[in-house]
Design an enzyme around this catalytic site. Structure first.
Site, PDB file in Angstrom:
ATOM      1  N   HIS A  89       0.844  -1.186   0.000  1.00  0.00           N
ATOM      2  CA  HIS A  89       0.000   0.000   0.000  1.00  0.00           C
ATOM      3  C   HIS A  89       0.888   1.249   0.000  1.00  0.00           C
ATOM      4  O   HIS A  89       1.844   1.338   0.782  1.00  0.00           O
ATOM      5  CB  HIS A  89      -0.927   0.010   1.214  1.00  0.00           C
ATOM      6  CG  HIS A  89      -2.046  -0.981   1.090  1.00  0.00           C
ATOM      7  ND1 HIS A  89      -1.834  -2.329   1.180  1.00  0.00           N
ATOM      8  CD2 HIS A  89      -3.374  -0.811   0.892  1.00  0.00           C
ATOM      9  CE1 HIS A  89      -2.982  -2.963   1.039  1.00  0.00           C
ATOM     10  NE2 HIS A  89      -3.935  -2.065   0.853  1.00  0.00           N
ATOM     11  N   ARG A 130      -5.100 -11.225  -4.636  1.00  0.00           N
ATOM     12  CA  ARG A 130      -6.333 -10.500  -4.330  1.00  0.00           C
ATOM     13  C   ARG A 130      -6.904  -9.919  -5.613  1.00  0.00           C
ATOM     14  O   ARG A 130      -6.203  -9.337  -6.412  1.00  0.00           O
ATOM     15  CB  ARG A 130      -6.090  -9.380  -3.316  1.00  0.00           C
ATOM     16  CG  ARG A 130      -7.407  -8.666  -2.932  1.00  0.00           C
ATOM     17  CD  ARG A 130      -7.238  -7.722  -1.758  1.00  0.00           C
ATOM     18  NE  ARG A 130      -6.627  -6.469  -2.104  1.00  0.00           N
ATOM     19  CZ  ARG A 130      -7.070  -5.259  -1.706  1.00  0.00           C
ATOM     20  NH1 ARG A 130      -8.152  -5.173  -0.948  1.00  0.00           N
ATOM     21  NH2 ARG A 130      -6.420  -4.170  -2.033  1.00  0.00           N
ATOM     22  N   GLU A 176     -15.930  -5.253   3.299  1.00  0.00           N
ATOM     23  CA  GLU A 176     -15.297  -3.946   3.428  1.00  0.00           C
ATOM     24  C   GLU A 176     -16.237  -2.810   3.816  1.00  0.00           C
ATOM     25  O   GLU A 176     -15.901  -2.008   4.679  1.00  0.00           O
ATOM     26  CB  GLU A 176     -14.600  -3.590   2.109  1.00  0.00           C
ATOM     27  CG  GLU A 176     -13.520  -4.592   1.720  1.00  0.00           C
ATOM     28  CD  GLU A 176     -12.792  -4.193   0.463  1.00  0.00           C
ATOM     29  OE1 GLU A 176     -11.946  -3.286   0.527  1.00  0.00           O
ATOM     30  OE2 GLU A 176     -13.071  -4.785  -0.594  1.00  0.00           O
ATOM     31  N   ASP A 207     -11.808   0.846   3.955  1.00  0.00           N
ATOM     32  CA  ASP A 207     -12.978   1.248   3.183  1.00  0.00           C
ATOM     33  C   ASP A 207     -14.218   1.375   4.049  1.00  0.00           C
ATOM     34  O   ASP A 207     -15.095   2.196   3.758  1.00  0.00           O
ATOM     35  CB  ASP A 207     -13.209   0.254   2.046  1.00  0.00           C
ATOM     36  CG  ASP A 207     -12.247   0.479   0.891  1.00  0.00           C
ATOM     37  OD1 ASP A 207     -12.317   1.542   0.257  1.00  0.00           O
ATOM     38  OD2 ASP A 207     -11.407  -0.392   0.641  1.00  0.00           O
ATOM     39  N   ARG A 217      -5.830  -3.910   8.405  1.00  0.00           N
ATOM     40  CA  ARG A 217      -5.667  -2.626   9.092  1.00  0.00           C
ATOM     41  C   ARG A 217      -4.598  -1.788   8.408  1.00  0.00           C
ATOM     42  O   ARG A 217      -3.592  -2.296   7.933  1.00  0.00           O
ATOM     43  CB  ARG A 217      -5.271  -2.848  10.559  1.00  0.00           C
ATOM     44  CG  ARG A 217      -6.250  -3.717  11.330  1.00  0.00           C
ATOM     45  CD  ARG A 217      -5.685  -4.096  12.691  1.00  0.00           C
ATOM     46  NE  ARG A 217      -5.605  -2.950  13.567  1.00  0.00           N
ATOM     47  CZ  ARG A 217      -6.538  -2.624  14.456  1.00  0.00           C
ATOM     48  NH1 ARG A 217      -7.616  -3.365  14.588  1.00  0.00           N
ATOM     49  NH2 ARG A 217      -6.406  -1.579  15.230  1.00  0.00           N
ATOM     50  N   ARG A 268      -9.413   6.000  -3.325  1.00  0.00           N
ATOM     51  CA  ARG A 268      -8.941   4.974  -2.400  1.00  0.00           C
ATOM     52  C   ARG A 268      -8.767   5.567  -1.009  1.00  0.00           C
ATOM     53  O   ARG A 268      -8.567   6.763  -0.829  1.00  0.00           O
ATOM     54  CB  ARG A 268      -7.622   4.378  -2.891  1.00  0.00           C
ATOM     55  CG  ARG A 268      -7.786   3.463  -4.089  1.00  0.00           C
ATOM     56  CD  ARG A 268      -6.507   2.713  -4.374  1.00  0.00           C
ATOM     57  NE  ARG A 268      -6.652   1.775  -5.464  1.00  0.00           N
ATOM     58  CZ  ARG A 268      -7.102   0.530  -5.339  1.00  0.00           C
ATOM     59  NH1 ARG A 268      -7.473   0.092  -4.159  1.00  0.00           N
ATOM     60  NH2 ARG A 268      -7.188  -0.258  -6.387  1.00  0.00           N
TER      61      ARG A 268
END
Length: 1065
Positions: A148, A565, A687, A728, A766, A899
């Protein structure tokens, strides 16, 4: 400033003086390197902060205004070096803070979060030692490193920061001579000078493979040495409190990765990327093991060994003698490979070089490179060749103790397997050894303490047996390790072929030429381990060899198992293409009942579904190719298949069907039988708020499916994993509503899986910041729903948190220990649930009210989007080049398309940090107005979930600064409606802070955490000037969008503020 990484335990009254001294030292050394005049600005910032602390608001405002005027009138040539300098000050301060926490942890002695203290507490409170041993050895914690985009520092800078931290630790030594201390100072000057002369900005956006290299860098730099240290600490505590040490193959913590596997909304991650990154990880694993084996060959020079190891060594030598000229050529290339394995640059194939000086445990401990000719060779005479030639004479010497039956050589070959590693250990005559169980059992059932009892004997017995086991002129351990080394080199070569596009077939490792599984590598090392114990070398066995064995079971042959994913709609599109082509109609138009019925029927049949010549769109073909790659790599290299935005039971069965089809296709290509046991476990990710609320019904329907239950039982150990999305859900409903929905979701999933008789693992997605579910690890685990942590726990670590928690070995070892003890306590002594039903009802009300208030601003206020765009640097964040994926899932000016990371990142830059607290003040204020203060305070005192939530909000409020936020509005927002909204948000902040303090009973934020408040105060004078510069640079950049120097200066301010806030997204 202390943040979510601060999991160390300290007394509140400990002195910050050593930290202040370190900060001053690093600041002075940086000043000496600078060509920028920062003293005046820094002085104004400090004076303004001091006046504010002394409650002289007028003087503080005057000084702040004077500083702002000076900064806003600076030329670009003055602003850039000043911004860089302040950013470096903040990074150096972070290094000093981290070092100070480590220092305090060492000097304070007992740490209540350590294994030793936690085990003692549990035993004292009545836990049976056998139960404690079982809980610890069966614990399963997996930390998943993700790519990320929240790490703004380049990897080069991260490495330099680690070196500075190591030098600070060295500087603390009391036994240094004046000359040595001066040498440390000079090394610090060199590192800081190099830091100042290094470009802080990434000039190119990283690729997914680049991000994967970053994950491998963390393993090599830190985790490789931290894991054995942490396991030794745990093993020692276990022995102290239960009488038994940690089994050799125990893996209380393992590691996974999303780097190269997370394709959700990232078109840059393809099936080829996943294949390449998997090969890269396996190459690095083989390379790291190879380095350790090289040193072990140098260390294990003994000629006494067990009969099992002797038979193994003899078998290897007989095979070596029979090798052809091809083997000679392999040996020559092996020598070249060994040279490259010890080079400092650590270059990986396929352009995967890690450009930094190796700081692995291997180099740190050995101090000098091992001469390549020594391993496997006696420096005083014999060698492997000598050993082969003198084998008969050596065997004569041992014949008295080991009778040799006719035809024993043939039996040795049979028992040893092709190369000596395939079978159970036996004596030289091929009979099993009565003194040692099979190697396979030794790893799981016999911790080292067993060996001390097993191999204890009188001195006379030991001398007699050692003489019998002596093989003069021979080096059996080096011979076996030489074979291990050969196969590791072949493993690297095999991975290099994969990197060049060759397919991976794990079955071709069955012949023993390279290692496909950790068991293959561990077997000969376990044989050596127990042989050393049998021959009186237990202390040697429990050194580097034990560390290597434990690394093997922790990291395996893939180093970091890769998750895949993908978003649920991409799978639906693929299945829809199939059903349309086959004439069944549109899958996406079917209702849920029909989808489940059809998917189940297809999963039950053995015939293939997808024709080989079926035409597909590029998007569908990419999905199908990903499943084929997953089928080829299997669960040996990959972890879970995570379905993002999962909403229905059919989302899971659709993935299972696509996996089934891919297995059949790959099996047809390789001629193997499709083995469903190698399939990836499928993990739905819930989510949004609605998806979290519906998760219980979805899992109930899924677990009621007979095919799926049988599949779980037969192929996945009756184990279901479910992932929960913190980021999210917070963006969708606000932090308080999301936290409560997550808690309720956990309770429902625990109840449903227990009723179904299925084991549950919750995977917590997280982020680093409170707005994305972040916070101190120990606090987070200890406040989960009761029963949700039963010895299993999976969690993501992202961006800057990876470096902060695992970038330095000693810090990483502490973090791993903290994970273990927190999960242990949450499993054996689950956190308290709400004591009263009225508390649950009140939380329902708080969640609804906070969600309403949050959405009324973020989604319903017509001016919010334009205000967000004008008052924050969100649009400019895309120029940072900190991640491979786009900042938006879809195009369009809405928060829903944005995002979660840039959403949080942008608000953190302005010091408003809106997503972390918006809606909470309204919810608490309503309850307080209704006279429910006493009930809220009781919840805060007696309910860990509520207390943790309030404490985290209080911490984030203390990091906010409304003065700075107002400055962004004053200079960047022109529309009156937007200005009014900004003023309203700052008033909501004040109301939220007041409500939080009323619930906690504090007169000021962080009243009971003086240390954290002081650390924030130490940082703010450095962050404030960067914020002022950012505001001015944003104003200039938006007026002159083509000016590249302005954009570069602006990016430097973003980096600097991120360093100061210690969080990005």
């Amino acid at each position: 400033m202390a943040d979510s990484t601060d999991d160390y335990h300290f007394a509140e009254d400990y002195s910050l003086a050593p930290l202040v001294d370190d900060c001053k030292l690093l600041g002075i050394l940086l000043d000496d390197c600078l060509k920028a005049d920062v003293e005046r600005i820094r002085g104004l910032a400090h004076c303004a902060a001091d006046m504010a602390l002394k409650h002289d608001a007028g003087a503080s405002r005057l000084l702040s205004q004077r500083m702002a005027d000076e900064l806003m009138n600076m030329s670009l040539e003055e602003a850039m070096p000043l911004t860089r300098a302040l950013g470096h000050y903040l990074n150096l301060t972070s290094i000093a803070e981290l070092h100070h926490r480590v220092r305090r942890a060492r000097t304070e002695g007992k740490n209540p979060k350590s294994c030793d203290e936690t085990f003692e507490r549990l035993i004292t409170e009545g836990m049976d030692p056998d139960d404690l041993f079982h809980e610890v050895t069966h614990q399963t914690v997996e930390i998943v490193l993700t790519a990320h985009p929240t790490q703004v520092n380049r990897r080069t800078l991260q490495y330099k920061h680690s070196k500075i931290a190591a030098l600070l630790q060295q500087h603390d030594r009391q036994d240094l001579t004046p000359e040595e201390r001066e040498g440390v100072i000079q090394d610090l000057v060199r590192e800081i000078t190099a830091l100042w002369q290094t470009d802080e900005l990434r000039r190119q956006r990283p690729t997914p493979v680049d991000e994967a290299r970053g994950g491998l860098h963390v393993v090599e730099q830190s985790l490789w040495s931290a894991v054995p240290s942490y396991l030794r600490r745990m093993s020692s505590a276990l022995k102290k409190h239960t009488g038994r040490e940690l089994p050799l193959n125990a893996t209380p913590i393992k590691f996974g990765s999303w780097m190269g596997g997370d394709r959700d909304g990232n078109p840059n991650v393809t099936s080829k990327t996943t294949y390449h990154v998997t090969a890269l990880g396996r190459w690095m694993a083989a390379d790291l093991y190879l380095r350790e084996v090289d040193v072990l060959r140098f260390e294990l020079s003994g000629n006494q060994c067990s009969d099992a190891v002797w038979a193994m060594a003899v078998e290897i030598m007989e095979i070596n003698k029979a090798r052809t000229a091809t083997e000679d050529r392999d040996a020559a290339s092996e020598k070249v490979a060994m040279t490259s394995a010890t080079q400092d640059d650590g270059n990986l194939p396929g352009g995967a070089g890690l450009v930094y000086e190796q700081q692995s445990l291997l180099q740190a401990e050995r101090g000098a490179i091992v001469p390549h000719e020594l391993p496997g060779q006696d420096p005083e005479g014999g060698s492997e060749v000598d050993f082969a030639e003198s084998f008969d004479a050596s065997e004569d010497a041992s014949r008295a103790s080991t009778p040799r039956a006719p035809g024993a050589g043939a039996r040795r070959r049979s028992s040893a397997g092709g190369g000596g590693f395939g079978g159970a250990p036996g004596a030289a005559d091929g009979t099993p050894l009565p003194s040692m169980p099979p190697v396979e059992a030794m790893s799981s059932q016999c911790p080292p303490s067993f060996a001390r009892r097993m191999f204890s004997r009188t001195t006379t017995q030991a001398l007699s047996e050692n003489r019998a086991r002596q093989h003069r002129g021979a080096h059996p351990y080096r011979v076996i390790l030489g074979e291990v080394r050969r196969r590791l080199i072949n493993t690297r070569r095999r991975m290099e072929e994969m990197l060049n596009g060759a397919p991976l077939d794990p079955h071709d490792a069955a012949g023993g030429d390279w290692y496909a599984t950790e068991e293959q590598l561990a077997e000969p090392l376990l044989a050596i381990y127990w042989s050393l114990w049998e021959c009186g070398g237990g202390m040697v066995a429990d050194g580097r060899l034990l560390d290597l064995i434990r690394r093997i079971y922790c990291f395996g042959m893939s180093l970091l198992k890769l998750d895949v994913r993908q978003e649920s709609t991409r799978h639906a599109d693929a299945v829809d293409a199939i059903t349309n082509y086959l004439g069944y109609g549109s899958y996406k138009e079917w209702d849920e009942e029909r989808k489940l019925e059809w998917l189940t029927e297809e999963l039950l049949t053995k015939r293939p579904l997808v024709p080989a010549d079926m035409p597909m769109s590029e998007e569908v073909r990419e999905v199908m190719d990903t499943f084929r790659v997953a089928a080829r790599l299997g669960s040996d290299s990959l972890g879970a298949y995570v379905i993002s935005m999962a909403q229905k039971a059919s989302d899971v069965l659709a993935v299972e069907l696509l996996q089934k089809e891919a297995r059949a296709q790959v099996a047809a290509e390789t001629g193997a039988f499709p083995d469903p046991r190698r399939s990836l476990r499928v993990v739905p990710l819930f989510e949004t708020l609605d998806d979290l609320d519906a998760s219980g019904a979805v899992m109930t329907q899924l677990l009621a499916n007979d095919w799926y239950r049988a599949h779980l039982r037969d192929n996945h150990g009756n184990h279901q994993e479910v992932m929960l999305g913190y980021s999210d859900s917070g963006k969708d409903a606000g932090r308080l509503a999301a936290n409560w929905a997550l808690y309720r979701c956990q309770e429902a999933l625990v109840r449903i899986t227990k009723e179904a008789g299925v084991r549950l693992t919750l995977f917590h997605g997280r982020g680093g910041t409170v707005g994305r579910g972040g916070g101190p690890t120990y606090l987070a685990i200890q406040s989960q729903a009761p029963g949700s942590v039963e010895g299993t726990f999976r969690i993501t670590e992202q961006g800057e948190m990876v470096q902060a928690k695992f970038g330095i070995p000693v810090v990483a070892a502490n973090q791993l220990e903290l994970y273990s003890t927190a999960v242990l306590l949450a499993s054996t002594k689950p956190p308290r649930a709400a004591r009263r039903d009225s508390w649950v009802a009140l939380m329902d009300e708080l969640g609804k009210e906070s969600c309403r208030a949050y959405r009324s601003v973020v989604f319903e206020n017509p001016t919010f989007i334009s205000y967000f765009n004008h008052a924050t640097p969100e649009a400019e964040l895309g120029n940072l080049n900190i991640g491979s994926r786009p900042s938006r899932r879809k195009q369009g000016a809405s928060v829903a398309n944005l995002r979660a990371i840039p959403w949080i990142f942008a608000w953190t830059q302005t010091r408003l940090i809106l997503p972390s607290w918006l809606g909470i003040g309204e919810a608490l204020g309503k309850a307080l107005a209704e006279g429910r203060k006493a009930e809220l305070q009781a919840m805060y005192e007696d309910w860990p979930f509520f207390q943790a939530t309030i404490d985290l909000i209080e911490m984030i409020l203390a990091k906010c600064d409304m003065r700075i936020s107002a400055l962004y509005d004053d200079q960047l927002v022109t529309d009156p409606a937007e200005k009014k909204l900004g003023a309203e948000l700052r008033q909501r902040f004040n109301d939220t802070a007041a409500a939080i303090m009323e619930v906690t009973g504090h007169a000021r934020l962080l009243e009971d955490n003086v240390r954290l408040r002081r650390l924030i105060q130490m940082r703010n004078p450095y962050i404030d000037p960067i914020n002022i510069l950012q505001v001015e640079l944003l104003r200039r950049t938006r007026a002159d969008e083509s000016n590249k120097l302005l954009k570069e200066a602006l990016l430097l301010t973003i980096n600097g503020i991120a360093a100061g806030m210690r969080n990005t997204g």
